[in-house]
Write an enzyme that holds these catalytic residues in place. Structure first.
Site, PDB file in Angstrom:
ATOM      1  N   ALA A   1       0.867  -1.182   0.000  1.00 47.10           N
ATOM      2  CA  ALA A   1       0.000   0.000   0.000  1.00 47.10           C
ATOM      3  C   ALA A   1       0.898   1.225   0.000  1.00 47.10           C
ATOM      4  O   ALA A   1       2.039   1.177   0.471  1.00 47.10           O
ATOM      5  CB  ALA A   1      -0.880  -0.018   1.234  1.00 47.10           C
TER       6      ALA A   1
ATOM      7  N   GLY B   1       0.668  -4.980   0.861  1.00 45.00           N
ATOM      8  CA  GLY B   1      -0.483  -5.037  -0.038  1.00 45.00           C
ATOM      9  C   GLY B   1      -0.154  -5.705  -1.362  1.00 45.00           C
ATOM     10  O   GLY B   1      -1.043  -6.270  -2.012  1.00 45.00           O
TER      11      GLY B   1
ATOM     12  N   GLU C   1      -0.513  -9.249  -0.715  1.00 47.06           N
ATOM     13  CA  GLU C   1      -1.953  -9.501  -0.499  1.00 47.06           C
ATOM     14  C   GLU C   1      -2.718  -9.539  -1.824  1.00 47.06           C
ATOM     15  O   GLU C   1      -3.602 -10.373  -2.024  1.00 47.06           O
ATOM     16  CB  GLU C   1      -2.522  -8.435   0.450  1.00 47.06           C
ATOM     17  CG  GLU C   1      -1.987  -8.626   1.868  1.00 47.06           C
ATOM     18  CD  GLU C   1      -2.267  -7.445   2.789  1.00 47.06           C
ATOM     19  OE1 GLU C   1      -1.960  -6.298   2.402  1.00 47.06           O
ATOM     20  OE2 GLU C   1      -2.801  -7.664   3.889  1.00 47.06           O
TER      21      GLU C   1
ATOM     22  N   GLU D   1       4.439  -5.023   7.340  1.00 56.54           N
ATOM     23  CA  GLU D   1       3.696  -3.939   7.989  1.00 56.54           C
ATOM     24  C   GLU D   1       4.137  -3.706   9.424  1.00 56.54           C
ATOM     25  O   GLU D   1       4.122  -2.573   9.921  1.00 56.54           O
ATOM     26  CB  GLU D   1       2.188  -4.230   7.964  1.00 56.54           C
ATOM     27  CG  GLU D   1       1.554  -4.122   6.588  1.00 56.54           C
ATOM     28  CD  GLU D   1       1.614  -5.402   5.756  1.00 56.54           C
ATOM     29  OE1 GLU D   1       2.381  -6.327   6.106  1.00 56.54           O
ATOM     30  OE2 GLU D   1       0.879  -5.466   4.758  1.00 56.54           O
TER      31      GLU D   1
HETATM   32  N1  CAA Z   1       4.597   3.221  -0.524  1.00 60.48           N
HETATM   33  C1  CAA Z   1       5.002   4.397  -1.089  1.00 60.48           C
HETATM   34  N2  CAA Z   1       6.166   4.522  -1.765  1.00 60.48           N
HETATM   35  C2  CAA Z   1       6.943   3.429  -1.876  1.00 60.48           C
HETATM   36  C3  CAA Z   1       6.590   2.195  -1.328  1.00 60.48           C
HETATM   37  C4  CAA Z   1       5.337   2.108  -0.633  1.00 60.48           C
HETATM   38  N3  CAA Z   1       4.899   0.953  -0.114  1.00 60.48           N
HETATM   39  N4  CAA Z   1       7.583   1.306  -1.585  1.00 60.48           N
HETATM   40  C5  CAA Z   1       8.513   1.964  -2.291  1.00 60.48           C
HETATM   41  N5  CAA Z   1       8.140   3.256  -2.468  1.00 60.48           N
HETATM   42  C6  CAA Z   1       8.866   4.325  -3.162  1.00 60.48           C
HETATM   43  C7  CAA Z   1      10.047   4.819  -2.333  1.00 60.48           C
HETATM   44  O1  CAA Z   1       9.604   5.758  -1.364  1.00 60.48           O
HETATM   45  C8  CAA Z   1      10.912   5.410  -3.405  1.00 60.48           C
HETATM   46  O2  CAA Z   1      10.391   6.663  -3.769  1.00 60.48           O
HETATM   47  P1  CAA Z   1      11.369   7.954  -3.854  1.00 60.48           P
HETATM   48  O3  CAA Z   1      12.286   7.633  -5.014  1.00 60.48           O
HETATM   49  O4  CAA Z   1      10.423   9.065  -4.138  1.00 60.48           O
HETATM   50  O5  CAA Z   1      12.084   8.039  -2.559  1.00 60.48           O
HETATM   51  C9  CAA Z   1      10.702   4.464  -4.588  1.00 60.48           C
HETATM   52  O6  CAA Z   1       9.468   3.797  -4.332  1.00 60.48           O
HETATM   53  C10 CAA Z   1      11.792   3.428  -4.720  1.00 60.48           C
HETATM   54  O7  CAA Z   1      11.886   2.731  -3.477  1.00 60.48           O
HETATM   55  P2  CAA Z   1      13.250   2.547  -2.671  1.00 60.48           P
HETATM   56  O8  CAA Z   1      14.190   3.677  -2.966  1.00 60.48           O
HETATM   57  O9  CAA Z   1      12.910   2.316  -1.236  1.00 60.48           O
HETATM   58  O10 CAA Z   1      13.801   1.227  -3.365  1.00 60.48           O
HETATM   59  P3  CAA Z   1      14.792   0.162  -2.718  1.00 60.48           P
HETATM   60  O11 CAA Z   1      15.184  -0.748  -3.821  1.00 60.48           O
HETATM   61  O12 CAA Z   1      15.865   0.807  -1.937  1.00 60.48           O
HETATM   62  O13 CAA Z   1      13.879  -0.678  -1.664  1.00 60.48           O
HETATM   63  C11 CAA Z   1      11.905  -1.850  -0.949  1.00 60.48           C
HETATM   64  C12 CAA Z   1      12.813  -1.463  -2.133  1.00 60.48           C
HETATM   65  C13 CAA Z   1      12.653  -2.811  -0.022  1.00 60.48           C
HETATM   66  C14 CAA Z   1      10.701  -2.556  -1.544  1.00 60.48           C
HETATM   67  C15 CAA Z   1      11.500  -0.591  -0.180  1.00 60.48           C
HETATM   68  O14 CAA Z   1      11.007   0.373  -1.100  1.00 60.48           O
HETATM   69  C16 CAA Z   1      10.438  -0.811   0.859  1.00 60.48           C
HETATM   70  O15 CAA Z   1      10.721  -1.325   1.923  1.00 60.48           O
HETATM   71  N6  CAA Z   1       9.174  -0.422   0.565  1.00 60.48           N
HETATM   72  C17 CAA Z   1       8.087  -0.495   1.503  1.00 60.48           C
HETATM   73  C18 CAA Z   1       7.610  -1.934   1.693  1.00 60.48           C
HETATM   74  C19 CAA Z   1       6.500  -1.984   2.711  1.00 60.48           C
HETATM   75  O16 CAA Z   1       6.672  -1.681   3.873  1.00 60.48           O
HETATM   76  N7  CAA Z   1       5.287  -2.399   2.264  1.00 60.48           N
HETATM   77  C20 CAA Z   1       4.129  -2.486   3.116  1.00 60.48           C
HETATM   78  C21 CAA Z   1       3.291  -1.256   3.003  1.00 60.48           C
HETATM   79  S1  CAA Z   1       1.956  -1.193   4.182  1.00 60.48           S
HETATM   80  C22 CAA Z   1       0.739  -2.166   3.513  1.00 60.48           C
HETATM   81  O17 CAA Z   1       0.889  -2.707   2.433  1.00 60.48           O
HETATM   82  C23 CAA Z   1      -0.498  -2.300   4.339  1.00 60.48           C
HETATM   83  C24 CAA Z   1      -1.484  -3.284   3.846  1.00 60.48           C
HETATM   84  O18 CAA Z   1      -1.613  -4.369   4.338  1.00 60.48           O
HETATM   85  C25 CAA Z   1      -2.361  -2.991   2.715  1.00 60.48           C
END
Ligand code: CAA
Length: 258
Positions: free
Chosen positions: A65, A109, A112, A132
């Site tokens: 998400a 998400g 999911e 999460e």
């Molecule tokens: N939401 C918003 N933006 C996201 C995102 C997310 N879930 N995941 C990645 N991005 C964005 C980053 O902020 C970044 O944007 P900027 O260039 O503007 O900074 C861009 O995508 C590239 O990401 P990274 O620079 O972080 O890329 P990376 O290769 O270094 O890392 C990753 C990749 C490990 C996937 C890392 O991006 C990450 O940990 N993302 C979040 C994963 C996460 O926590 N997901 C769960 C979300 S909560 C949820 O999903 C609730 C639910 O149950 C529905």
């Protein structure tokens, strides 16, 4: 219908939906989820589509998400919107079979959404997880439920409580994915599977999918009874007669999808 954050195409009887928000690793914001649901429903209602294929990009199926969109929401807001909204569940309610082709990150998400599909084919670069807890929250689009049903309590607990990622091989061993293929071949292999499903009689494939899904909802006795009645219902279709006649006469069936 034009979409900004997904690509929609049709190949033979397969409807392909590609998540396309590369700058954010396909993070699922409200617009993307709405577009995905609308396009999936349109394919679901199209009798010319026998299978839907949902995929992402090489680096990410979807990284979850959209955290930036979600971070300032208050309790009152999420409760009032019933966030994660019903838009998210659309994929899980489709009648047409849905295949997910996952490469790279399928987190939160993203994992999911993949699990809402009927089966997952993973490229060997795929990484699944429910991170999460690292954000101070818990899965909100079915992760604690579908992951547990797919891989069992021990591994689901470990994944949800530590937030660690599981690679494609582990996901296959655990029963989350149907098959792992080299990442470079993912689209071709997933299309082969989707094409094989789309090559079946659609109303029979719909009955088959519904019967398998009932296994997650009910007791064994009720599930077997449901299967038996659904099996009987195939005898009301043209395609059941056609399939058996084609076998007996050593020819290819000509499905009429009725
Ligand atoms: N939401 C918003 N933006 C996201 C995102 C997310 N879930 N995941 C990645 N991005 C964005 C980053 O902020 C970044 O944007 P900027 O260039 O503007 O900074 C861009 O995508 C590239 O990401 P990274 O620079 O972080 O890329 P990376 O290769 O270094 O890392 C990753 C990749 C490990 C996937 C890392 O991006 C990450 O940990 N993302 C979040 C994963 C996460 O926590 N997901 C769960 C979300 S909560 C949820 O999903 C609730 C639910 O149950 C529905």
């Amino acid at each position: 219908m034009t979409y900004e954050l997904i690509q929609v195409e049709t190949q033979d009887r397969v409807g392909v939906l590609t998540l396309n928000r590369p700058d954010a690793l396909n993070a699922l914001n409200a617009q993307l989820v709405r577009e995905l649901g609308e396009a999936a429903q349109a394919f679901d209602q199209d009798p010319e589509i026998g299978c839907i294929l949902v995929t992402g990009m090489e680096k990410a199926f979807a990284a979850g998400a959209d955290i930036k969109e979600m971070k300032d929401k208050t309790y009152e807001q999420v409760f009032a919107e019933d966030f994660i909204t019903d838009d998210w569940e659309v994929l899980a309610k489709l009648r047409t079979p849905v295949v997910a082709a996952v490469s790279g990150f399928a987190l939160g998400g993203g994992c999911e959404v993949a699990m809402m599909c009927d089966l997952i084919i993973a490229g060997d670069s795929a990484k699944f997880g429910q991170p999460e807890i690292k954000l101070g929250t818990i899965p909100g689009a079915g992760g604690t439920q579908r992951l547990t049903r797919a891989v069992g309590k021990a591994k689901a607990m470990e994944l949800c409580l530590t937030g660690r990622m599981m690679d494609a091989e582990e996901a296959e061993r655990a029963g989350l994915v149907a098959k792992v293929v080299p990442a470079a071949d993912l689209q071709t292999e997933a299309m082969k599977t989707a094409g094989a499903i789309a090559g079946m009689s659609l109303p029979i494939a719909q009955r088959c999918k519904e019967a398998v899904n009932i296994a997650f909802e009910t007791t064994l006795n009720e599930g077997v009874r449901f299967e038996r009645r659904t099996f009987h219902s195939t005898f009301a279709t043209h395609d059941r007669s056609e399939g058996m006649d084609a076998f007996v006469n050593k020819r290819k069936p000509d499905w009429q999808h009725r």
